[in-house]
Design a protein around this motif. Structure first.
Motif, PDB file in Angstrom:
ATOM      1  N   GLU A 121       0.824  -1.205   0.000  1.00 40.68           N
ATOM      2  CA  GLU A 121       0.000   0.000   0.000  1.00 40.68           C
ATOM      3  C   GLU A 121       0.867   1.269   0.000  1.00 40.68           C
ATOM      4  O   GLU A 121       0.562   2.240  -0.696  1.00 40.68           O
ATOM      5  N   HIS A 122       1.940   1.239   0.803  1.00 43.41           N
ATOM      6  CA  HIS A 122       2.818   2.418   0.846  1.00 43.41           C
ATOM      7  C   HIS A 122       3.479   2.651  -0.512  1.00 43.41           C
ATOM      8  O   HIS A 122       3.564   3.799  -0.970  1.00 43.41           O
ATOM      9  N   ARG A 123       3.929   1.585  -1.130  1.00 42.42           N
ATOM     10  CA  ARG A 123       4.597   1.741  -2.430  1.00 42.42           C
ATOM     11  C   ARG A 123       3.640   2.282  -3.479  1.00 42.42           C
ATOM     12  O   ARG A 123       4.008   3.123  -4.298  1.00 42.42           O
ATOM     13  N   ARG A 124       2.390   1.805  -3.442  1.00 42.04           N
ATOM     14  CA  ARG A 124       1.405   2.319  -4.394  1.00 42.04           C
ATOM     15  C   ARG A 124       1.113   3.792  -4.127  1.00 42.04           C
ATOM     16  O   ARG A 124       0.997   4.594  -5.065  1.00 42.04           O
ATOM     17  N   HIS A 126       3.120   5.932  -2.673  1.00 41.42           N
ATOM     18  CA  HIS A 126       4.308   6.719  -3.045  1.00 41.42           C
ATOM     19  C   HIS A 126       4.360   6.933  -4.545  1.00 41.42           C
ATOM     20  O   HIS A 126       4.716   8.022  -5.030  1.00 41.42           O
ATOM     21  N   LYS A 127       4.011   5.907  -5.292  1.00 44.92           N
ATOM     22  CA  LYS A 127       4.024   6.015  -6.750  1.00 44.92           C
ATOM     23  C   LYS A 127       3.039   7.078  -7.228  1.00 44.92           C
ATOM     24  O   LYS A 127       3.279   7.767  -8.226  1.00 44.92           O
ATOM     25  N   LYS A 128       1.930   7.226  -6.499  1.00 45.55           N
ATOM     26  CA  LYS A 128       0.917   8.218  -6.860  1.00 45.55           C
ATOM     27  C   LYS A 128       1.240   9.599  -6.289  1.00 45.55           C
ATOM     28  O   LYS A 128       0.485  10.545  -6.507  1.00 45.55           O
ATOM     29  N   GLY A 129       2.322   9.679  -5.529  1.00 42.20           N
ATOM     30  CA  GLY A 129       2.668  10.952  -4.910  1.00 42.20           C
ATOM     31  C   GLY A 129       1.888  11.247  -3.655  1.00 42.20           C
ATOM     32  O   GLY A 129       1.861  12.382  -3.174  1.00 42.20           O
ATOM     33  N   GLU A 130       1.250  10.211  -3.069  1.00 47.64           N
ATOM     34  CA  GLU A 130       0.421  10.406  -1.888  1.00 47.64           C
ATOM     35  C   GLU A 130       1.147  10.073  -0.593  1.00 47.64           C
ATOM     36  O   GLU A 130       0.590  10.210   0.497  1.00 47.64           O
ATOM     37  N   LYS A 132       5.228  10.132   1.378  1.00 48.34           N
ATOM     38  CA  LYS A 132       6.616  10.571   1.302  1.00 48.34           C
ATOM     39  C   LYS A 132       7.552   9.390   1.574  1.00 48.34           C
ATOM     40  O   LYS A 132       7.249   8.524   2.373  1.00 48.34           O
ATOM     41  N   ASP A 134      10.523   6.632  -0.237  1.00 50.10           N
ATOM     42  CA  ASP A 134      10.354   5.414  -1.012  1.00 50.10           C
ATOM     43  C   ASP A 134      10.650   4.162  -0.191  1.00 50.10           C
ATOM     44  O   ASP A 134      10.522   3.047  -0.691  1.00 50.10           O
TER      45      ASP A 134
END
Length: 392
Positions: A121-124, A126-130, A132, A134
């Motif tokens: 969930e965090h990686r997704r 982060h990918k969306k810019g939601e 901070k 990586d």
């Protein structure tokens, strides 16, 4: 390995020791000096946790609770020993009476499944810019530590490389945030993840674990769970000419007049068919559950959905069937941890089902055999029935 010597001031027995003594007095279990020592150790741990939490509430700087120096942090407890020595019983006593409000007891496989979901969930995000950063480990550890001050694991074991690779960083971050771990296992910390792929990368976790948890070996000669004699015939050997009829009769009692139907489970977007279901029970062939690529999350979903699972035609397995054996081990663990009932028809007695002598599965199957014996005991079945009634 002998239990480490920690001197505690003499005082009246704590809640865990008192609960243990009641079982001894009633004749439900035999007196065991090591069990008494472990009960005292668990009571001492809860006193330390209670004192620290109380002090943090009184302090104007209580918010610095998780920022204590290493030497001041409360250490958890890692208890290991052979199957059936009473590790789970004592940990559950401790968990029930612990004064810690933010506490959780969870199956290790279920916990790690949640961790991987949080990482994804965090990686997704982060990918969306939601989100901070990586690196998902710090925010995942922050969220877990915010939910639980005390985390209890039963049957801690590491067999999955994905788990092995993140445990060191994850728990280093959790311990830094003040989380206290109590875990039971069949093996000493140094024997976790034996012969695992890239094991040297896992070893830092062992060091972190030893730094933040005292190690206690609960040795002994008697498997207390195997002392129970099952009073219901729920493990049927197929060599018996009437085996099929006995399983059918058990199934009819489970249905109790309800209509049999089919069902399905949805787990992470996948559908698991249930070929026969009714009245809160499910019936499968061995091939239905063990020859499909199912894992701990699937079996836990099954255990949460059905109060009783029937598995027919369990064959004798050798090393060539190690994958099937691993799935069977995981199924039994999930049902046991959820307090569910298991009805089995098998080609051989429980202690002869898996005949390989090498590999992790051969070692873990000893626990499975012990649990299969306990799961047909009167005490276990009564507890399962009580849990079923509460679910209803």
């Amino acid at each position: 390995m002998a239990p480490s010597a920690t001197v505690e001031p003499k005082s009246r027995p704590g809640p865990v020791r008192s609960a243990l003594e009641r079982l001894i007095t009633s004749g439900e279990i035999e007196a065991d000096p090591l069990q008494r020592r472990l009960a005292d150790r668990l009571d001492a741990l809860d006193r330390r946790l209670s004192a620290e939490i109380g002090a943090s509430k009184k302090s104007a700087l209580g918010w610095l609770f998780g920022q204590k120096r290493e030497a001041e942090r409360v250490k958890g407890l890692y208890v290991f020993g052979d199957v059936g020595r009473g590790k789970t019983m004592l940990m559950d006593m401790f968990f029930r009476q612990s004064s810690v409000a933010a506490k959780r007891r969870v199956h290790f496989h279920a916990f790690m499944g949640e961790v991987h979901e949080r990482i994804g969930e965090h990686r997704r995000a982060h990918k969306k810019g939601e989100a901070k950063g990586d690196d998902p480990i710090p925010p995942v550890a922050e969220a877990i530590a915010a939910e639980s001050r005390l985390l209890c694991f039963d049957e801690f074991t590491v067999t999955d490389i994905a788990d092995a690779m993140i445990l060191s960083r994850l728990f280093k971050a959790l311990f830094a945030r003040g989380l206290v771990l109590v875990a039971t296992s069949n093996v000493a910390p140094d024997d976790l993840y034996p012969n695992g792929l890239n094991r040297p990368l896992f070893l830092p976790f062992v060091a972190v674990l030893k730094q933040h948890a005292e190690i206690f070996e609960l040795a002994g000669e008697e498997d207390y769970r195997l002392a129970f004699l099952g009073e219901e015939d729920i493990y049927v050997e197929t060599s018996d000419s009437g085996a099929d009829g006995r399983i059918d009769a058990a199934w009819e009692r489970l249905l109790d007049g309800a209509r049999e139907t089919t069902a399905s489970l949805s787990v992470k977007g996948r559908t698991i068919p249930v070929p026969r279901a009714g009245n809160g029970a499910a019936r499968f062939s061995f091939d239905d559950l063990m020859k499909r690529p199912l894992g701990a999350q699937d079996y836990l979903a099954l255990a949460r959905r059905f109060h009783t699972v029937v598995v027919e035609d369990v064959p004798v397995m050798a090393e060539a069937e190690r994958n099937e054996a691993k799935r069977f081990i995981t199924l039994v663990d999930a049902l046991y941890d959820c307090g569910r009932r298991l009805v089995v028809s098998a080609e051989a007695p429980a202690n002869e089902i898996y005949r390989a002598r090498n590999g992790t599965e051969a070692f873990e199957f000893d626990r499975t055999v012990s649990r299969l014996f306990e799961m047909r005991s009167k005490d276990y079945l009564e507890k399962a029935a009580s849990a079923e009634a509460r679910d209803d």
